[in-house]
Write a protein that holds these residues in place. Structure first.
Motif, PDB file in Angstrom:
ATOM      1  N   ASN A   1      49.350  35.852  49.135  1.00  0.00           N
ATOM      2  CA  ASN A   1      49.667  37.208  48.684  1.00  0.00           C
ATOM      3  C   ASN A   1      49.868  37.286  47.181  1.00  0.00           C
ATOM      4  N   HIS A   2      50.130  36.144  46.536  1.00  0.00           N
ATOM      5  CA  HIS A   2      50.497  36.158  45.127  1.00  0.00           C
ATOM      6  C   HIS A   2      49.531  35.379  44.241  1.00  0.00           C
ATOM      7  N   MET A   3      48.568  34.650  44.810  1.00  0.00           N
ATOM      8  CA  MET A   3      47.677  33.850  43.967  1.00  0.00           C
ATOM      9  C   MET A   3      46.728  34.752  43.184  1.00  0.00           C
ATOM     10  N   THR A   4      46.232  34.251  42.061  1.00  0.00           N
ATOM     11  CA  THR A   4      45.497  35.075  41.108  1.00  0.00           C
ATOM     12  C   THR A   4      44.102  35.426  41.584  1.00  0.00           C
TER      13      THR A   4
ATOM     14  N   TRP B   1      45.852  37.409  32.327  1.00  0.00           N
ATOM     15  CA  TRP B   1      46.491  38.306  31.353  1.00  0.00           C
ATOM     16  C   TRP B   1      46.813  39.618  32.038  1.00  0.00           C
ATOM     17  N   MET B   2      48.104  39.992  32.044  1.00  0.00           N
ATOM     18  CA  MET B   2      48.524  41.277  32.575  1.00  0.00           C
ATOM     19  C   MET B   2      48.331  42.327  31.486  1.00  0.00           C
TER      20      MET B   2
ATOM     21  N   ALA C   1      41.525  37.775  34.797  1.00  0.00           N
ATOM     22  CA  ALA C   1      41.699  36.335  34.970  1.00  0.00           C
ATOM     23  C   ALA C   1      40.352  35.624  34.887  1.00  0.00           C
ATOM     24  N   LEU C   2      40.404  34.351  34.489  1.00  0.00           N
ATOM     25  CA  LEU C   2      39.210  33.519  34.365  1.00  0.00           C
ATOM     26  C   LEU C   2      39.566  32.103  34.812  1.00  0.00           C
TER      27      LEU C   2
ATOM     28  N   VAL D   1      39.448  40.621  38.367  1.00  0.00           N
ATOM     29  CA  VAL D   1      40.299  41.740  37.965  1.00  0.00           C
ATOM     30  C   VAL D   1      41.128  42.144  39.181  1.00  0.00           C
ATOM     31  N   ASN D   2      42.426  42.298  38.984  1.00  0.00           N
ATOM     32  CA  ASN D   2      43.338  42.671  40.061  1.00  0.00           C
ATOM     33  C   ASN D   2      44.083  43.949  39.683  1.00  0.00           C
TER      34      ASN D   2
END
Length: 398
Positions: free
Chosen positions: A132-135, A295-296, A326-327, A356-357
């Protein structure tokens, strides 16, 4: 000569019953002490739903992967306390069969926590972070191919100011996959010299030793390492990195080194790991690692749980939710050689993933990943397959 499995078996046969008796004794003691406490028995329902889709851009080498969508996870769990014990019962209802996940009881003592049942073993930062929390939508190749994940056993975890030490003795079986036979031990330690909000530095080390009984024979599961290069739906792009399925008992030693940091809205995470397989007639070595940055855009800070040595949930601050870019670069390679003979295989799988999240609410997330993967036969200096995929997920948890 006594085999490692024979040496492990007495320890496991003693530890599991002893741990169970200890937990029952603690439960009886807690029941007597808390007879008038209305919170002796508690329960909380939780769950998650992950719906995944994939659109592939296949090259002309190998069989193409078909575009697909599926319910990846439909988990329900019940957790709480029962007369001094903590418990969790969790299952995945997304497939044709119901699969057990966490099914355990645990007890907290002053020095640490004892857990007995089926649970995730202490191995790897990427595996310890909840899905639920992984990038990214997919976990790293390291976790997909080396992490023990959910196994039956007994574990101890000590968490102090800035560090954790956890270890377990476990069966290679799980509640649903009893054909994988053997015993193992694993341990993970973490240290975070910086652990304040917006400033985290994390180090970790994981080790595991596994003894497989006659893999591929007498009803035991085969032991093969075959990564999915571009996500769960990319089965047609799989290649074999190691194969120990000839029925000979096989020893496997694994390790993972962790480094992660948080600096304001930036998160950096990476691991380097490997494994050595040996069945007495042949040997294989796996090397794997990944590096990622996130990066948020909206300024949120990824929280760090120092008591578990892992990252947690992003909580959006604005009315429009939180956005993240993220990358990740990910790679795994396998070299297998019969004793005294030339290399049988030397294959590498690598990928670059951009993601992208969007977090509209704390328990709702939409994810989109672009994966560019490549398989190479390094013995022939030949590209076996290149697959690109656009992968998405809708995620709800409670």
């Amino acid at each position: 000569m006594t085999s490692p499995r024979a040496r492990l078996l007495p320890a496991v046969s003693i530890l599991l019953p002893a741990a169970s008796v200890l937990l029952l004794a603690c439960a009886a003691s807690a029941q007597a002490a808390d007879a008038e406490n209305e919170d002796n028995v508690t329960g909380k329902l939780g769950g998650r739903l992950h719906w995944d889709i994939a659109d592939f851009d296949n090259d002309t080498r190998g069989a193409p992967n078909a575009n697909d969508s599926d319910l990846r996870a439909l988990w329900l769990d019940l957790s709480g306390k029962f007369y001094g014990l903590n418990y969790k019962l969790e299952a995945d209802f997304s497939g044709d069969e119901v699969l057990a996940k966490d099914v355990y009881v645990s007890k907290k003592f002053a020095p640490g926590t004892l857990t007995v049942g089926q649970f995730k073993q202490y191995f790897s930062l990427d595996d310890r972070i909840s899905s639920n929390h992984m990038t990214f939508i997919e976990r790293s190749y390291l976790v997909q191919n080396l992490a023990p994940t959910y196994r039956l056993g007994a574990a101890w975890l000590t968490a102090r100011d800035g560090y954790t030490v956890g270890g377990s003795i476990y069966s290679l079986e799980s509640i649903d996959v009893w054909q994988t036979e053997g015993l193992a031990v694993a341990a993970r330690g973490t240290y975070a010299p910086w652990r304040e909000e917006g400033k985290v530095l994390h180090f970790g080390l994981s080790l595991a030793h596994e003894d497989y009984d006659h893999p591929g024979a007498d009803g035991a599961s085969a032991l093969r390492i075959r990564p999915r290069p571009a996500g769960i739906f990319s089965d047609n792009s799989r290649v074999t990195l190691a194969d120990f399925s000839q029925g000979r008992d096989t020893r496997v030693d694994k390790y993972s080194l962790e480094l992660a940091a948080v600096k304001g809205p930036w998160t950096f995470q990476g691991e380097a790991g490997g494994a050595r397989f040996d069945d007495g007639q042949q040997e294989a070595r796996l090397s794997t690692g990944y590096a990622q940055v996130a990066w948020m855009l909206t300024g949120e800070v990824r929280p760090y749980d120092a008591k578990a040595g892992r990252f947690g949930r992003i909580n959006p601050q604005g009315r429009a939710g939180a956005w993240e870019l993220a990358l990740r670069y990910d790679t795994i390679s396998g070299r297998q050689r019969p004793d005294g003979e030339p290399l049988l295989r030397d294959v590498q799988v690598s990928s670059l993933t951009a993601g992208v999240n969007w977090y509209p609410r704390p328990h709702l997330r939409l994810m989109l990943n672009w994966i560019d993967s490549r398989n190479r036969d390094r013995l022939q200096d030949l590209t076996l397959d290149r697959t690109r995929a656009l992968v998405g997920r809708v995620q709800i948890d409670f």
